[in-house]
Design a protein around this motif. Structure first.
Motif, PDB file in Angstrom:
ATOM      1  N   SER A  11       0.837  -1.197   0.000  1.00  0.00           N
ATOM      2  CA  SER A  11       0.000   0.000   0.000  1.00  0.00           C
ATOM      3  C   SER A  11       0.873   1.248   0.000  1.00  0.00           C
ATOM      4  CB  SER A  11      -0.945   0.024   1.204  1.00  0.00           C
ATOM      5  OG  SER A  11      -0.221   0.240   2.399  1.00  0.00           O
ATOM      6  N   LYS A  60      -3.250  -3.015  -2.292  1.00  0.00           N
ATOM      7  CA  LYS A  60      -3.578  -4.266  -2.946  1.00  0.00           C
ATOM      8  C   LYS A  60      -4.407  -5.128  -2.005  1.00  0.00           C
ATOM      9  CE  LYS A  60      -1.331  -7.537  -6.043  1.00  0.00           C
ATOM     10  NZ  LYS A  60      -0.026  -8.002  -6.544  1.00  0.00           N
ATOM     11  N   LYS A  61      -5.574  -5.579  -2.466  1.00  0.00           N
ATOM     12  CA  LYS A  61      -6.444  -6.423  -1.669  1.00  0.00           C
ATOM     13  C   LYS A  61      -7.075  -7.459  -2.576  1.00  0.00           C
ATOM     14  CE  LYS A  61      -9.926  -6.230   1.974  1.00  0.00           C
ATOM     15  NZ  LYS A  61     -10.765  -5.362   2.808  1.00  0.00           N
ATOM     16  N   ASN A  62      -6.970  -8.730  -2.145  1.00  0.00           N
ATOM     17  CA  ASN A  62      -7.488  -9.850  -2.942  1.00  0.00           C
ATOM     18  C   ASN A  62      -6.908  -9.855  -4.354  1.00  0.00           C
ATOM     19  OD1 ASN A  62      -9.153 -10.646  -0.760  1.00  0.00           O
ATOM     20  ND2 ASN A  62     -10.758  -9.214  -1.413  1.00  0.00           N
ATOM     21  N   GLY A  63      -5.627  -9.511  -4.431  1.00  0.00           N
ATOM     22  CA  GLY A  63      -4.931  -9.563  -5.715  1.00  0.00           C
ATOM     23  C   GLY A  63      -5.185  -8.384  -6.626  1.00  0.00           C
ATOM     24  N   ARG A  64      -5.969  -7.398  -6.197  1.00  0.00           N
ATOM     25  CA  ARG A  64      -6.290  -6.247  -7.047  1.00  0.00           C
ATOM     26  C   ARG A  64      -5.931  -4.945  -6.339  1.00  0.00           C
ATOM     27  NH1 ARG A  64     -12.322  -6.400  -9.018  1.00  0.00           N
ATOM     28  NH2 ARG A  64     -11.508  -4.596 -10.148  1.00  0.00           N
ATOM     29  N   TRP A  65      -5.456  -3.973  -7.132  1.00  0.00           N
ATOM     30  CA  TRP A  65      -5.128  -2.667  -6.587  1.00  0.00           C
ATOM     31  C   TRP A  65      -6.393  -1.828  -6.479  1.00  0.00           C
ATOM     32  CZ3 TRP A  65      -0.748  -1.486  -4.293  1.00  0.00           C
ATOM     33  CH2 TRP A  65       0.389  -2.264  -4.579  1.00  0.00           C
ATOM     34  N   ARG A  66      -6.540  -1.149  -5.338  1.00  0.00           N
ATOM     35  CA  ARG A  66      -7.716  -0.313  -5.100  1.00  0.00           C
ATOM     36  C   ARG A  66      -7.277   1.062  -4.609  1.00  0.00           C
ATOM     37  NH1 ARG A  66     -12.067  -3.913  -4.914  1.00  0.00           N
ATOM     38  NH2 ARG A  66     -11.444  -6.094  -4.631  1.00  0.00           N
ATOM     39  N   GLU A 126      -4.134  -6.436   3.721  1.00  0.00           N
ATOM     40  CA  GLU A 126      -4.874  -7.270   2.775  1.00  0.00           C
ATOM     41  C   GLU A 126      -6.151  -7.836   3.387  1.00  0.00           C
ATOM     42  OE1 GLU A 126      -1.893 -10.051   1.642  1.00  0.00           O
ATOM     43  OE2 GLU A 126      -0.838  -8.618   0.351  1.00  0.00           O
TER      44      GLU A 126
END
Length: 201
Positions: A8, A18-24, A143
């Motif tokens: 992050s 990055k959370k659950n393999g995706r950048w937010r 995460e």
């Protein structure tokens, strides 16, 4: 360069993570009040119990010096107009000051910086292990993993003789958090008393 991976990046409440393999991208309150920014990195896997820790603590300091030096070079070679000159002046000289403040180790009793943590990790295996555990712990938290669901080997209660740095004290706090999240409140109280006895809380 050393196997760390980004988790992050924060500027005040603005966060890319990055959370659950995706950048937010989003807005989140800072985990520590007063924090202006943070780049959180997950550590590489250990090899024979070892991991690269020196650049982890020196990276922010080195980048601060590089950016400050670049700003000062531009300031005194290009002779820009007033607003860019003012911006370069603050980036250069204030950046240099804060990089120095972050690099020079403190006593570690009241305030800990990257220089303090780097020195502690160099001197103590317990502090080095605590550093790796904390980086992994914070990455898992970012995460969305609960403390009770994290690997048990991340948590240990440091011996009283090892409670001489912020790294090992925070390891003790992580251990208490784990005990509380698993419902072992008696164990958490005993661990807190251990830290209080060592006069680190």
């Amino acid at each position: 360069l050393t196997g760390y991976r980004p988790v992050s990046f924060r500027i005040f409440s603005f966060v890319i993570k990055k959370k659950n393999g995706r950048w937010r991208i989003g807005i989140e309150p800072a985990p520590v009040p007063g924090i202006a920014g943070q780049c959180l990195m997950a550590p590489p896997r250990k090899v024979n119990g070892q991991f690269p820790y020196r650049l982890c603590n020196a990276g922010g300091v080195l980048l601060g010096f590089i950016v400050s030096a670049a700003a000062l070079i531009l300031l005194y070679t290009l002779s820009p107009s007033y607003i860019p000159r003012l911006l370069l002046f603050y980036i250069g000289w204030l950046g240099l000051f804060f990089s120095l403040v972050n690099a020079v180790p403190t006593s570690g009793k009241r305030l800990s910086n990257d220089g303090t943590n780097g020195r502690a990790a160099k001197r103590s295996i317990a502090a080095r292990n605590a550093l790796w555990n904390q980086l992994e712990y914070m990455a898992l938290l970012a995460e969305g993993t609960r403390t009770r669901d994290m690997p048990e080997e991340l948590f240990f209660l440091p011996e009283e003789r090892d409670l001489d740095s912020a790294l090992t004290v925070y390891e003790g706090m992580m251990y208490i958090d784990r005990l509380e999240d698993t419902g072992d409140y008696a164990g958490a109280r005993d661990a807190a008393n251990h830290l209080l006895k060592a006069r680190v809380l």
